[in-house]
Design a protein around this motif. Structure first.
Motif: not given
Lengths: 512, 364
Positions: A18-19, A407-408, B1-2, B357, B360-361
């Motif tokens: 992801x990010x 969790x984050x 993260x969510x 995902x 977002x990327x």
């Protein structure tokens, strides 16, 4: 191919979840017959990098060369075929199989087991001679020690003809003596021309055994240096990105009255096996008693009984009042009411509810606190969030957002939430288990300072840690636990790792 | 993260699941030579096209709200209460006892009394599996299923041997007396000028069910007990650390769950049948599982999902009545919805998470 091409070369490896950029443009060259260390804080991307090398993850970009040849590693089968063997931090062994069966598992030659086993027995014999890796092939895994189990993992890799061995935090579960043995084996493997990658967060191990070392920070490779040309302080600075204090500054303790007194404490686990076999100890106000020991020798059960998480037998007095050890009044709520606070060993399974927001976690265990109640029925969540905000600022939790789910947060910040919650209660007795496990160096320094500050306010602190460095630098007295019994007490100034290591291995010295 | 935004989790996933279920149902209807578009039209007009249709849809929805909330509360404590069916049956017994043997002056008092005994009976029926789970470690899924059968047998015995009026051939109690008849939506809405169908069974229990949704929301998210239930549900070792007694939470969560399931009886027994018959629950206990799954164990989600399943029930009945689509196929359609929204959640979730995902990327 010349003889000098590197055994492993990574070029421009990148991987994002992801990010989160777990690995950013990483390049390493490891020459054959050397030990290369990879050091970095938790979450720096070491494990991700090795998972890419072993085919668990696919890199977003970059190339892998094995012995100078470009190699695709889509899965672990390909990694094994390329001669890479991995020894995981948590062993992947079948407990009720023998050593031999574990070695063969997944590498059988045909449908019938017998020929494979016979072949493996022969090869294990040869490996034992070649590398001094002696293990009885017919012992069951659950009957041999952790050090031996690790050897089996190494043998598994060698049996699959690995020339490149990756070891992920191999000393985490070992006594200092076992760790020394492991290093001797690694030395021998190096001498025989194997290439080894050692992943660790312990600076001492890097200095002791590696030829070259790479430092990772936040997904990037910040430096690769020859071990001989560097030192622990420089490496620590490279890991954290700033100067760090490796030792805890603290004034000598001025112990007061006895706060915790434990006599003949016995604890059985769920299977009825006795884990704590008659422990006596006392902790006075204003001092830190450190309990050193290899994981699994009863220290977890000791903390759990004191924290009200499991029943025990014996006498425990807190401020002169006996505590119930089973049945009514032996739960965590009663303990907290008696003036005890507890930073548990495993923040993810015990200390926090990972799915809860930070503010919900700040009430965890203290959800009966009148300050958090709006009326007889409802909780005052707004007050709780204000309290959370204040604690997060005081303990430098990042990001200071009460709405973020536990969790984050990073491991260090999760631990800071737990420590803030427990220390801010101003307990008479603080139980601390593995306070800095999986916590980055910067946060370790902070958490250590908070624990010492609580001591200086007059709290009694019982510290359990498997990190000897931590025990040595924090404790005012050190007790060593082995097989559920105390092997003796030492003063930090009058002992060293060697002596503690012997006690931890059950070798009883003369009482100091 | 969510992994993805909250709205996608709450709205998009159930919606996609539903569309998939509908598409598959359409294929099945096509396969037996019927017209799916006409079938949908019939379902919608049958269930939502008239106050009569709405009356039935809301009647079923009331049942499902109670059983859905029951399953949801247990879910929060990480327990799978499959025993809603049996607990609702026992709740029916409680309602019948209250209505037949207590001379109530007015329906309001009768409703309070009947709700209380229905909840107590349902809770008591859940208490035994809960105790076996908490103290003996017997798996609650197994025991609650078995208790459904026992409840059914108990009810059978009671109706045939004890409560059947003299001379009646029907395994059912006598009709409840006039004062305990609950007002229907027709009677409730007439004073404010809305002419609701007289024939539809939806009644004042709907309001009780909605109130239950609100109360459960308060319980789970705003009270200490709810906090403890959720904490225990997420981590048993964590609960132990915080001094939350697993035995206590297991018992309390199951008592509340069983009580909610039992309260369903004020709708079907007291509000609709006005006597206790065999198999009065008609599988609502099981539908509650799907409702709770689809509603993400959140009371508001349960409310919406209950209405959806009410629609499916009523629309399905209309289909069976007016087309040659066999009754069994209606059950197939309902089962598909349950399958997709409940059991196959991850099938939709995982590709969707990946999609978010990568989106977002792309932005990052």
């Amino acid at each position: 191919m010349t003889g000098t091409s590197p055994a492993i070369e990574l070029r421009g490896i990148s991987k994002a979840f992801g990010p989160v950029q777990a690995n950013k443009d990483i390049s390493i060259r490891v020459m054959p017959g050397t030990i290369h260390g990879i050091i970095g804080e938790n979450g720096a991307g070491k494990s991700t990098l090795m998972s890419i090398l072993y085919g668990f993850y696919k890199a977003d970009a970059g190339e892998i060369f094995i012995n100078g040849k470009r190699t695709e590693i889509p899965d672990s089968q390909a990694a094994i075929a390329a001669g890479i063997g991995m020894v995981f931090q948590h062993f992947k062994l079948v407990e009720n199989f023998t050593v031999l069966e574990n070695v063969v598992l997944g590498a059988e030659d045909g449908r019938l087991l017998r020929p494979s086993l016979a072949k493996a027995r022969k090869i294990l014999g040869e490996l034992a001679v070649e590398y001094e890796l002696n293990v009885d092939p017919d012992s069951r895994i659950d009957r041999i020690g952790v050090g031996m189990q690790q050897r089996v993992e190494i043998l598994k890799a060698l049996y699959r003809q690995a020339d490149i061995l990756i070891l992920d935090e191999p000393t985490g579960v070992l006594t200092p003596a076992e760790a020394d043995q492991l290093f001797r084996i690694l030395d021998r493997l190096r001498a025989e021309g194997k290439t080894i990658i050692l992943i660790t967060h312990k600076l001492r191990e890097i200095m002791e055994i590696t030829d070259t070392v790479s430092v990772m920070r936040r997904g990037e490779m910040t430096a690769t240096v020859r071990t001989a040309g560097t030192g622990p302080d420089e490496l620590a600075e490279l890991m954290v990105g700033r100067k760090v204090l490796l030792r805890v500054d603290k004034a000598p303790a001025s112990p007061g009255k006895t706060v915790l007194e434990v006599q003949n404490l016995r604890v059985r686990d769920q299977q009825g096996v006795e884990r704590v076999k008659g422990i006596d100890l006392t902790v006075r106000a204003g001092e830190i008693l450190g309990v050193a020991g290899v994981a699994g020798n009863g220290q977890s059960e000791l903390l759990e009984v004191l924290g009200g998480m499991r029943p025990g037998a014996g006498t425990v007095m807190l401020n002169g009042v006996p505590l119930a050890l089973e049945g009514r009044g032996s739960d965590g709520q009663s303990r907290r009411a008696a003036g005890l606070a507890h930073v548990p060993e495993d923040r993810q399974r015990e200390g926090l509810i990972m799915e809860f927001h930070a503010w919900e976690n700040v009430a965890f265990g203290y959800h009966h606190d009148p300050a958090y109640q709006r009326n007889a029925m409802l909780m005052d969540n707004a007050a709780l969030r204000r309290d959370t905000q204040a604690k997060m600022e005081k303990f430098d939790v990042r990001p200071p957002d009460p709405w973020l789910t536990a969790r984050n947060f990073s491991g260090g910040n999760q631990q800071k939430i737990v420590v803030a919650r427990e220390i801010e209660r101003n307990p008479d007795l603080l139980l601390v288990g593995q306070p800095t496990r999986g916590v980055d160096i910067g946060a370790i320094e902070f958490i250590h300072r908070q624990i010492v500050a609580l001591r200086d306010q007059g709290a009694a602190i019982l510290l359990v840690s498997v990190e000897l460095d931590e025990i040595l630098s924090l404790s005012d007295r050190i007790a060593v636990i082995f097989d559920g019994r105390m092997m003796g007490e030492r003063l930090p100034a009058q002992t060293d790792e060697t002596e503690l290591g012997l006690l931890m291995a059950g070798v009883s010295g003369k009482a100091a | 993260m969510d992994k993805m935004p909250k709205w996608a989790d709450v709205v998009l996933i159930p919606l996609i699941s539903l569309i998939l279920a509908a598409a598959l149902s359409a294929l099945v209807i096509l396969a037996i030579g019927e017209d799916p578009v006409a079938a949908v039209r019939l379902m919608v007009s049958g269930a939502l096209g008239s106050t009569y249709g709405w009356g039935y849809t809301l009647y079923y929805a009331t049942n499902f709200m109670f059983t859905g909330l029951a399953v949801a509360v247990a879910f929060h404590a990480r327990m799978f209460n499959i025993g809603g069916e049996g607990q609702a049956m026992l709740g029916g017994l409680g309602v019948a006892l209250m209505c037949l043997y207590v001379p109530w002056p007015h329906w309001t008092l009768a409703l309070i009394g009947a709700s209380t005994l229905a909840a107590l009976f349902g809770a008591a029926w859940a208490a035994i599996p809960a105790w076996l789970q908490a103290k003996r470690g017997s798996h609650i899924v197994i025991t609650t299923i078995m208790f459904n059968f026992i409840a059914s047998a108990v009810l059978n015995y009671v109706l045939v041997n004890l409560m059947r009026p003299q001379g009646s051939m029907d395994p059912a109690t006598a009709r409840f007396p006039e004062p305990v008849h609950l007002p229907t939506l027709h009677e409730l809405l007439a004073p404010i000028g809305i002419n609701f169908s007289k024939a539809a069974p939806a009644n004042v229990s709907l309001l009780v069910a909605v109130a239950a949704c609100v109360l459960v929301w308060l319980l789970i998210w705003r009270t200490r007990l709810g906090y403890e239930i959720r904490a225990y549900g997420h981590s048993e070792t964590g609960a132990l650390y915080a001094g939350i007694s697993p035995v206590r939470i297991t018992m309390i969560a199951m008592l509340i769950s069983g009580g909610l399931a039992g309260m369903m009886a004020i709708n079907n027994v007291m509000g609709e049948a006005e006597r206790l018959v065999l198999n009065a629950t008609e599988g609502a206990g099981f539908i509650g599982i799907a409702v709770a799954l689809m509603g993400r164990s959140h009371p508001f989600g349960v409310f919406l999902a209950a209405i959806l399943f009410g629609f499916l029930y009523q629309g399905g009945a209309e289909l069976a009545l007016w087309t040659s689509i066999p009754r069994e196929l209606i059950v197939v359609i309902q089962a598909l919805v349950i399958l997709f929204t409940g059991a196959l959640d991850n099938m939709v979730r995982m590709p969707l998470e990946k999609l978010f995902l990568s989106l977002r990327k792309g932005r990052a």
